[in-house]
Design a protein around this motif. Sequence first.
Motif, PDB file in Angstrom:
ATOM      1  N   LYS A   5      35.627  55.161  43.544  1.00 43.20           N
ATOM      2  CA  LYS A   5      37.309  55.175  43.968  1.00 43.20           C
ATOM      3  C   LYS A   5      37.492  55.295  45.206  1.00 43.20           C
ATOM      4  O   LYS A   5      38.659  54.966  45.759  1.00 43.20           O
ATOM      5  N   ASN A   6      36.452  55.957  46.017  1.00 50.10           N
ATOM      6  CA  ASN A   6      37.036  56.106  47.451  1.00 50.10           C
ATOM      7  C   ASN A   6      36.024  55.341  48.383  1.00 50.10           C
ATOM      8  O   ASN A   6      35.625  55.644  49.576  1.00 50.10           O
ATOM      9  N   LEU A   7      35.462  54.257  47.871  1.00 49.09           N
ATOM     10  CA  LEU A   7      34.517  53.269  48.599  1.00 49.09           C
ATOM     11  C   LEU A   7      35.049  52.525  49.877  1.00 49.09           C
ATOM     12  O   LEU A   7      35.889  52.199  50.081  1.00 49.09           O
ATOM     13  N   ASP A   8      34.176  53.133  50.949  1.00 51.18           N
ATOM     14  CA  ASP A   8      34.517  52.439  52.404  1.00 51.18           C
ATOM     15  C   ASP A   8      33.380  51.567  52.715  1.00 51.18           C
ATOM     16  O   ASP A   8      32.215  52.172  53.013  1.00 51.18           O
ATOM     17  N   ILE A   9      33.634  50.317  52.794  1.00 51.75           N
ATOM     18  CA  ILE A   9      32.446  49.405  53.193  1.00 51.75           C
ATOM     19  C   ILE A   9      32.656  48.847  54.877  1.00 51.75           C
ATOM     20  O   ILE A   9      32.314  47.691  55.094  1.00 51.75           O
ATOM     21  N   VAL A 136      35.447  39.868  37.771  1.00 53.31           N
ATOM     22  CA  VAL A 136      35.013  40.812  38.914  1.00 53.31           C
ATOM     23  C   VAL A 136      35.334  42.303  38.474  1.00 53.31           C
ATOM     24  O   VAL A 136      34.985  43.335  39.113  1.00 53.31           O
ATOM     25  N   SER A 137      35.382  42.556  37.134  1.00 54.65           N
ATOM     26  CA  SER A 137      36.073  43.839  36.572  1.00 54.65           C
ATOM     27  C   SER A 137      34.686  44.887  36.993  1.00 54.65           C
ATOM     28  O   SER A 137      35.035  45.922  36.919  1.00 54.65           O
ATOM     29  N   GLY A 138      33.469  44.390  36.864  1.00 58.30           N
ATOM     30  CA  GLY A 138      32.262  45.298  36.837  1.00 58.30           C
ATOM     31  C   GLY A 138      31.869  45.238  38.486  1.00 58.30           C
ATOM     32  O   GLY A 138      30.958  46.240  38.447  1.00 58.30           O
ATOM     33  N   ILE A 139      32.574  44.615  39.263  1.00 59.61           N
ATOM     34  CA  ILE A 139      31.769  44.555  40.732  1.00 59.61           C
ATOM     35  C   ILE A 139      32.940  45.259  41.644  1.00 59.61           C
ATOM     36  O   ILE A 139      34.258  44.890  41.481  1.00 59.61           O
ATOM     37  N   ASP A 140      32.257  45.905  42.529  1.00 62.56           N
ATOM     38  CA  ASP A 140      33.268  46.830  43.613  1.00 62.56           C
ATOM     39  C   ASP A 140      33.361  45.901  44.995  1.00 62.56           C
ATOM     40  O   ASP A 140      34.437  46.160  45.285  1.00 62.56           O
ATOM     41  N   SER A 179      39.336  36.461  47.019  1.00 67.23           N
ATOM     42  CA  SER A 179      38.852  37.276  46.485  1.00 67.23           C
ATOM     43  C   SER A 179      39.846  38.334  45.785  1.00 67.23           C
ATOM     44  O   SER A 179      40.536  38.906  46.603  1.00 67.23           O
ATOM     45  N   LYS A 180      39.374  38.880  44.699  1.00 69.60           N
ATOM     46  CA  LYS A 180      40.281  39.910  44.038  1.00 69.60           C
ATOM     47  C   LYS A 180      39.403  41.234  44.336  1.00 69.60           C
ATOM     48  O   LYS A 180      40.476  42.323  44.187  1.00 69.60           O
ATOM     49  N   ILE A 181      38.513  41.364  45.066  1.00 67.24           N
ATOM     50  CA  ILE A 181      38.063  42.777  45.543  1.00 67.24           C
ATOM     51  C   ILE A 181      37.431  42.548  46.786  1.00 67.24           C
ATOM     52  O   ILE A 181      37.421  41.241  47.458  1.00 67.24           O
ATOM     53  N   PRO A 182      37.122  43.600  47.286  1.00 64.83           N
ATOM     54  CA  PRO A 182      36.807  43.653  49.128  1.00 64.83           C
ATOM     55  C   PRO A 182      35.748  42.706  49.468  1.00 64.83           C
ATOM     56  O   PRO A 182      34.699  42.326  48.467  1.00 64.83           O
ATOM     57  N   VAL A 183      35.460  42.215  50.422  1.00 70.68           N
ATOM     58  CA  VAL A 183      34.453  41.330  51.026  1.00 70.68           C
ATOM     59  C   VAL A 183      33.874  42.331  52.182  1.00 70.68           C
ATOM     60  O   VAL A 183      34.545  42.517  53.370  1.00 70.68           O
ATOM     61  N   VAL A 184      32.576  42.302  52.400  1.00 73.17           N
ATOM     62  CA  VAL A 184      31.840  42.686  53.329  1.00 73.17           C
ATOM     63  C   VAL A 184      30.883  41.564  54.075  1.00 73.17           C
ATOM     64  O   VAL A 184      30.385  41.002  53.254  1.00 73.17           O
ATOM     65  N   VAL A 185      31.027  41.568  55.305  1.00 75.32           N
ATOM     66  CA  VAL A 185      30.382  40.116  55.784  1.00 75.32           C
ATOM     67  C   VAL A 185      29.121  40.613  56.717  1.00 75.32           C
ATOM     68  O   VAL A 185      29.532  41.647  57.627  1.00 75.32           O
TER      69      VAL A 185
END
Length: 238
Positions: A5-9, A136-140, A179-185
């Motif tokens: 819930k507090n994920l910081d990427i 994407v319901s199961g992907i963070d 994207s409906k979820i965060p993206v890290v590059v």
Amino acid sequence: MSIRKNLDISAYLVIGPENTNGRPVKKIIKDAVEAGFTCIQIRSKVASARELIELTREAAEVIALLGKSDNVALLVDDRLDVVLAARKQGIKVDGVHVGQSDIPVDVCREYLGEDSVVGLSARTHEMIEYIKTADVSGIDYFGVGPVHETMTKPDCGLDTDGKIKTRSFEEIAEIVRLSKIPVVVGGGVKVADIPQLARTGAAGFFVVSAVAGADDPKQAALELVNAWKLHTEAGRKN
């Protein structure tokens, strides 16, 4: 509270023993976390399952000693079995990162539970279509790249024709928008890339050799974190 819930990427280090120029993995993880890195992924194609479990244990201990267990996510690449075995041994590991050809996301979620982090790299040539259509319901988060060709993962960005396809900052911005979820590059990201990368709206950057292979890993990590903070804060003000 669940780290999911507090994920910081925002500052994400991928590391294994083959990336450190012979230096201990745990020392470089310590340098990165002290410098402000927020996510650590253990990834190795040469380490055995037992070695990966031990690397995960060492990483978890380093993060705990720095008082960051509730803030810095610890993930393992590809190896659901390693995550489950590590947890069985009482090691605090927060989740797994998989590719589309690895263990399916729903299986990871079933075994790891709702509080765990599950990240996904989609194949480069399919990424935009996949992001438009995927459940994407199961992907963070999505991992996207490469920005440049990279020797630490020579098949990163491999297209259907066998050629490497890098991602322009314009393409990354489009992926972020869709994207409906965060993206890290990631993929060869260097400090010089951070200003443009921050402008794409991505949630963060991931690196391997920029920190793990640096002469001074802590200084390299600090420069990346500071550049990201500077340019994301500047973007918010504008």
